[in-house]
Motif scaffolding. Sequence first.
Motif, short mmCIF file in Angstrom:
data_model
loop_
_atom_site.label_atom_id
_atom_site.label_comp_id
_atom_site.label_asym_id
_atom_site.label_seq_id
_atom_site.Cartn_x
_atom_site.Cartn_y
_atom_site.Cartn_z
N LEU A 83 0.83 -1.20 0.00
CA LEU A 83 0.00 0.00 0.00
C LEU A 83 0.87 1.26 0.00
O LEU A 83 2.09 1.19 0.20
CB LEU A 83 -0.91 -0.02 1.23
CG LEU A 83 -1.88 -1.23 1.24
CD1 LEU A 83 -2.51 -1.39 2.62
CD2 LEU A 83 -2.95 -1.07 0.18
N ARG A 132 2.63 -0.48 3.99
CA ARG A 132 2.04 -1.69 4.58
C ARG A 132 1.86 -2.76 3.51
O ARG A 132 1.54 -2.42 2.36
CB ARG A 132 0.68 -1.39 5.20
CG ARG A 132 0.73 -0.87 6.63
CD ARG A 132 -0.66 -0.56 7.13
NE ARG A 132 -1.33 0.40 6.26
CZ ARG A 132 -2.65 0.53 6.14
NH1 ARG A 132 -3.46 -0.26 6.84
NH2 ARG A 132 -3.16 1.43 5.33
N VAL A 133 2.03 -4.01 3.90
CA VAL A 133 1.86 -5.12 2.95
C VAL A 133 0.54 -5.81 3.24
O VAL A 133 0.27 -6.23 4.36
CB VAL A 133 3.02 -6.12 3.06
CG1 VAL A 133 2.84 -7.26 2.07
CG2 VAL A 133 4.35 -5.41 2.85
N MET A 134 -0.29 -5.92 2.21
CA MET A 134 -1.61 -6.51 2.37
C MET A 134 -1.72 -7.74 1.49
O MET A 134 -1.24 -7.74 0.36
CB MET A 134 -2.63 -5.45 1.93
CG MET A 134 -4.00 -5.97 1.59
SD MET A 134 -5.17 -4.62 1.22
CE MET A 134 -4.98 -4.49 -0.56
N ARG A 135 -2.35 -8.78 2.00
CA ARG A 135 -2.66 -9.95 1.16
C ARG A 135 -4.16 -10.01 0.96
O ARG A 135 -4.93 -9.91 1.92
CB ARG A 135 -2.14 -11.24 1.82
CG ARG A 135 -0.63 -11.24 1.96
CD ARG A 135 -0.09 -12.60 2.38
NE ARG A 135 -0.07 -13.51 1.27
CZ ARG A 135 1.01 -13.72 0.49
NH1 ARG A 135 2.14 -13.10 0.74
NH2 ARG A 135 0.94 -14.55 -0.52
N THR A 136 -4.58 -10.16 -0.29
CA THR A 136 -6.01 -10.25 -0.60
C THR A 136 -6.30 -11.63 -1.17
O THR A 136 -5.43 -12.24 -1.79
CB THR A 136 -6.43 -9.20 -1.65
OG1 THR A 136 -5.90 -9.60 -2.92
CG2 THR A 136 -5.92 -7.82 -1.30
N LEU A 149 -11.26 -7.38 -2.31
CA LEU A 149 -10.15 -6.45 -2.55
C LEU A 149 -9.29 -6.90 -3.73
O LEU A 149 -8.64 -6.08 -4.37
CB LEU A 149 -9.31 -6.29 -1.29
CG LEU A 149 -10.04 -5.69 -0.09
CD1 LEU A 149 -9.05 -5.49 1.07
CD2 LEU A 149 -10.70 -4.36 -0.44
N LEU A 172 -3.66 2.23 -6.47
CA LEU A 172 -4.06 1.87 -5.10
C LEU A 172 -2.98 1.07 -4.36
O LEU A 172 -3.06 0.90 -3.15
CB LEU A 172 -5.36 1.04 -5.11
CG LEU A 172 -6.60 1.73 -5.67
CD1 LEU A 172 -7.78 0.77 -5.64
CD2 LEU A 172 -6.93 3.00 -4.89
#
Lengths: 459, 459
Positions: free
Chosen positions: A169, A173-177, A190, A201
């Motif tokens: 992001l 920050r690291v996001m897993r969808t 997401l 995004l």
Amino acid sequence: MPIPDSVLAELQSLLGARLSVTQVDRDQHGASESYHSAPPPDAVAWPETTEEVSAILRLCNAHLVPVIGWGTGTSLEGHALAVKGGITLDMSRMNKVLEIRAEDMQVSIQPGLTREELNTELRATGLFFPVDPGANASLGGMAATRASGTTAVRYGTMRDNVLALEVVLADGRVMRTGTRAAKSSAGYDLTALMVGSEGTLGIITELTLRLHGQPEKIAAAVCAFPTLEGAVDCVTATIQSGIPMARIEFIDEVSVRAFNSYAKRDFPEQPHLLIEFNGSEASVAADAESFGALAEEFGGQGFQWAATPEERNALWKMRHQAYPAQLSVRPGSTAMVTDICVPMSKLAEAVAAAHEDIAADGMVGPILGHVGDGNFHSALLVEPGNEDELKRAKALARRMAERALAVGGTISGEHGVGIGKRALMAEEHGEAWAVMGVIKAALDPNNILNPGKLVPDRG
Amino acid sequence: MPIPDSVLAELQSLLGARLSVTQVDRDQHGASESYHSAPPPDAVAWPETTEEVSAILRLCNAHLVPVIGWGTGTSLEGHALAVKGGITLDMSRMNKVLEIRAEDMQVSIQPGLTREELNTELRATGLFFPVDPGANASLGGMAATRASGTTAVRYGTMRDNVLALEVVLADGRVMRTGTRAAKSSAGYDLTALMVGSEGTLGIITELTLRLHGQPEKIAAAVCAFPTLEGAVDCVTATIQSGIPMARIEFIDEVSVRAFNSYAKRDFPEQPHLLIEFNGSEASVAADAESFGALAEEFGGQGFQWAATPEERNALWKMRHQAYPAQLSVRPGSTAMVTDICVPMSKLAEAVAAAHEDIAADGMVGPILGHVGDGNFHSALLVEPGNEDELKRAKALARRMAERALAVGGTISGEHGVGIGKRALMAEEHGEAWAVMGVIKAALDPNNILNPGKLVPDRG
């Protein structure tokens, strides 16, 4: 605003030689495959890990430095141009196949891997990744653009074939969808929000893709039609009849001329359909017979079957070279490539209207497309720097887009928004375009991720 | 906080008798099909137009009154319970088919229409809407929950079959997402964001759905297996082999006993698969033969083919009555229905582990599921008000969910989050759950849309 020296120094200490401010690297990442142009980025970075991408974004977010993702640079709408300056993240060093899970028909990969590289890796597994936009694009870029191409009529687009993502992001920050399950109802989708968000995004650092079984039998053919309407009506009838086409591509007579000259072929200079069937021996034979009967009804003639894999590859290679072939019609030209997509019942009138508009203007604009989805392109050939031609091309493109919207279609079937389609977004989406801006502002409050693209300007 | 009298008065003048504060209407809209309970809403409204929904939301947003969408009340996770009070919008009067576009295989409908009503309307067109969660749910509710069911293995879930939406946002603005084209790359996929958002981002007031051709031939069968593992391994092998199943459902021996008793059948009390093939005469015959060979390999025996439409309907009717049949095993009980979904290669071990856990606890928990997607349910039967049983059921459900997450699966394949799965969202999504909260806050800053559900608590 140039990048502060302190930021460059910090990036340099993080990336070493994988950060560049040389003119040649910047220019390479400031180029576009189509008519778009913009100044090059201020710097180019080649991250190798998610952690590096995260560190870069954290730093750039703190100092309001734009960050633009870069795959292979094959986008047609200027998606990866640094229109507000900043750093281009070239993802080509993150190109590993992380895990093939053949029994689940899934693969996890890094975003810089190209679709041809992936399919080479998969060859021995009996599986393949079907989405095929023509260019040997990076899979991260294809996801970011929600790409599709010749096989979408059978296998769907990137929307349908991306199961899960890792995304960094704006603030690092690291996001897993998503998950590895075939479906999920656990909250907002997401993954679907990120697919097609064009780097505005987040930066995709890992993808989990659906794979498909390599068909037992593949048969391809070309078929000429006396009229454009005959060819397109044949497509509509084929789709409505439910024949499971693997590919069904339209090319007009101008494109055929371009193919013949560029690829040294001798197809009759008439509208053609290029088709492919995938399945068992028996189902392919049955499908081909059903299609043949329909084609005949619409005046189709001179079927040429590509019996061997070599002939078939030659056929699709030719299709994949459509863009350079079209450009070669007018040496030195660049193209504005239109990309509308309409409901099947409106396809014939949309193609005919585009054809007439182009003819009336006198511009050269060969037409081809993934007509099984209702999607087609005209490559409006313009002389670089010729303002009058660019203006005429823009007017033609806008008319096509408005015709698409009038029948419930879309301004972009598969090329995305970038900067090229941004002026049409309000017309297509109305209130929903504002909502896209609200989501962008919530997830990227400092507007560092590919600014100047896709969403409305802020404030 | 009760609804201010001035707001009620304004709603009354807008809706007349279509606003109710009677106990009976409130209680009807405060009930749940499963173990969840909450106080009833403060009022119930039956809007008839998008404009009315818009006016209601504008008013409620201005006065911070919660608004909860209501379809047919068949959700299993307490989605439509008014946990923070407010007004329930019962969409049942917005139940029109707006336009069937058979040549594009699309239909536009209002959200209160149920799937059975839609398919009745479509009967003469040769088309049908395939998504089938069992209950005769409203299509708006199915979209909001991202429902799927028995046919998802072939036709996909609501994610795959909703093309476009009209949505009223928290502040009353009306947004249209998606188009009538088969695909689009024009910006964020807000349709996919809304599908599965459970009424927390907007109220759906119109849907455009993909339709499919009624298959020329449908064949269904039941087949018993000596062991649970044999039945489930057969499913995995079937999916991996690429046989295009239209449905493939697992039911364990406890469920069979329930069916036999509830629907007066006499199936052997063994694990079963219920299967269906759709296609041409020839393809269905070929698929059935391929499946038969696989089933035999895994010990399948006593195939019973449902040859006539009546027999087939009886078979699926039985399957659709699974929930009441399971509840009837223990009269007076309610159920906590688990809903995990795992990658195909992990399915057998997940079902076996669930079976063992339930047996070890001694609770009654028949298992069945849409195993072709890797999705299965156990209905953990609990006595209403028995805290010990509820606690044990929750512990069992959590263990299943954690097992699913450990192998890359999801806590909800199709039932959604509601209040029942909210405690597990952080575990499944990590950072992505926070991002869902950010999106919710951006689109519904006053938190009036189905508050207390799906996303993290604010602040």
